[in-house]
Design an enzyme around this catalytic site. Structure first.
Site, PDB file in Angstrom:
ATOM      1  N   GLU A   1     -17.851 -48.487 -25.484  1.00  0.00           N
ATOM      2  CA  GLU A   1     -16.625 -49.863 -25.178  1.00  0.00           C
ATOM      3  C   GLU A   1     -15.672 -50.385 -24.356  1.00  0.00           C
ATOM      4  OE1 GLU A   1     -14.981 -49.296 -29.779  1.00  0.00           O
ATOM      5  OE2 GLU A   1     -16.867 -50.787 -30.482  1.00  0.00           O
TER       6      GLU A   1
ATOM      7  N   GLU B   1     -23.457 -50.580 -32.809  1.00  0.00           N
ATOM      8  CA  GLU B   1     -22.739 -50.231 -33.414  1.00  0.00           C
ATOM      9  C   GLU B   1     -23.628 -51.444 -34.780  1.00  0.00           C
ATOM     10  OE1 GLU B   1     -19.309 -48.690 -33.616  1.00  0.00           O
ATOM     11  OE2 GLU B   1     -19.345 -47.481 -32.422  1.00  0.00           O
TER      12      GLU B   1
END
Length: 437
Positions: free
Chosen positions: A216, A285
């Site tokens: 991320e 995710e």
């Protein structure tokens, strides 16, 4: 993972998710009867050896539609399970429950501070016996998504970085900084070399089909300016140079380089598309719950909401979806991230912190996964992107252009769906919902 608003509250009338699941069942059964069997994308044969090789060696590639396992497109369901958040004694049963629940893949981070507690001193025992964990995954006939990072976040202490890292003179984390890049490259290389030595990559007969570098980073890259951009590009090239033979991912990285797959992390990813046409759509995710903070309510995500999001993801061109988490587990020995995360990392996952099936979530998702597998031949045969036209509240048309075979079946699902018209072709699908309220 990163902080995010809670998922949309589930409606008290939840027929839409069940309607869509029923629709998928009809679609999959029909597609299985008209499409070639080769489109099914079966697992490679598992070799009955306790220490490998576990599969007949196979290559992992991809195209714009899907990840390809041994040359065949697959619709892959992945279950998040972090090895240090369970005891080694729990691993076999947890992996088996993931498989029974319909998973094809197990996903885990690699935790740098657990494996290198002191500079140059590596630890791969107990809850950090990564090799043992990977082999147990393979022994169940499952694949592995290995998220090396080495920054993990994951509500883990110091984001997975070892404390000694901060004491290196001149170091600055996660940017174009030579001391940091040197240590990061050393650790990533150590993990990759260990996996190669143990013959755990797919082309060696092992289960590893995908890997992740960084985590991320797109969320914070802008804070570092051009130094952040250079660091991201360096991390990608460093990973590719390790010659692992399987694709690398970067999640939440919209400017990921050409040879790196950019992926989605969110509650809903059915609208996500990667930054290049030749890359498949991957959801690294899928937040099926959330972490808990001291003094706060325990988060909960309804199974119906999660199932509907997953179904739409595959419907709209998705290839691989990973539940974060399928088993959350426990933050042992002060590994909980701070300052407020609690010891439990239960996450409202389909398998509870104590290794017990959480019903109805686990069973509901298991049924969904079985339905998706029925659809796999049809879904993998489709090329191109579906077109959507908004008709009104809870109404839309999804269509593909093509020559249609003569098939028109009307299906009465329930009172909320007046009619379902299902059309199918050999290389594409079209379906229309009418009056879904």
């Amino acid at each position: 993972m990163a902080a995010s608003p809670s998922p949309r509250a589930a409606s008290s009338r939840w027929p839409p998710a069940l309607r869509f699941t029923a629709f998928l069942s009809v679609l999959g059964c029909f597609a299985a009867s008209v499409l070639p069997a080769a489109a099914a994308g079966k697992l490679r044969q598992v070799v009955a050896r306790a220490d490998g090789p576990f599969f007949e060696p196979f290559n992992v590639t991809y195209d714009h539609r899907a990840v390809r396992i041994g040359g065949e497109r697959r619709m892959l369901v992945s279950a998040g399970l972090h090895y240090p958040r369970a005891t080694p004694e729990m691993w076999p049963s947890l992996i088996a429950m993931c498989k029974e629940g319909g998973a094809d893949v197990i996903e885990t981070y690699v935790f740098w501070n657990g494996h290198e507690p002191a500079k140059g001193q590596y630890y791969f025992e107990g809850r950090f016996d990564l090799v043992k964990f990977v082999k147990l995954v393979a022994a169940e006939g499952l694949f592995l998504l290995l998220r090396i990072g080495p920054y993990a976040c994951a509500e883990w202490n110091f984001g997975g970085f070892p404390v000694w890292l901060r004491d290196i003179p001149g170091i600055e984390f996660r940017t174009d900084n030579k001391p940091f890049k040197t240590e990061m490259q050393t650790f990533v290389t150590k993990i990759v070399d260990t996996m190669k030595e143990e013959k755990l990559y797919s082309w060696q007969g092992g289960p590893i089909i995908l890997q992740q570098i960084e985590n991320e980073y797109g969320n914070i890259q802008g804070r570092y300016g051009q130094a952040g951009k250079r660091y991201m590009q360096w991390a990608a090239q460093m990973a590719l140079a390790l010659d692992t033979g399987v694709p690398w991912l970067m999640c939440r990285q919209t400017d990921a380089p050409e040879q790196i797959l950019d992926t989605c992390n969110a509650f809903y990813c059915d609208g996500f598309k990667p930054n290049a046409y030749n890359k498949p759509t991957i959801w690294t995710e899928d937040w099926d719950g959330w972490y808990a903070d001291w003094g706060e309510r325990l988060p909960h995500r309804p199974a119906q909401d999660n199932a509907f999001a997953v179904a739409r993801f595959y419907q709209r061109g998705g290839s691989l979806q990973n539940y974060y988490m399928f088993f959350g587990g426990t933050n042992f020995e002060r590994t909980a991230g701070g300052p407020l995360q609690i010891t439990s990392y239960d996450y409202d996952a389909p398998i509870t912190e104590y290794g017990i099936l959480r019903q109805p979530k686990w069973g509901h998702l298991k049924d969904l996964h079985a339905t998706i597998k029925l659809c796999e031949p049809a879904l993998t045969a489709v090329d191109g992107s579906p077109q959507y036209v908004k008709l009104g509240p809870m109404q839309e048309v999804c269509s593909k252009v093509g020559k249609w075979v003569s098939f028109n079946q009307r299906v009465q699902l329930d009172e909320g769906v007046n009619e379902l018209i299902l059309l199918s072709e050999i290389v594409g699908l079209q379906f229309i919902f009418k009056n879904v309220e």
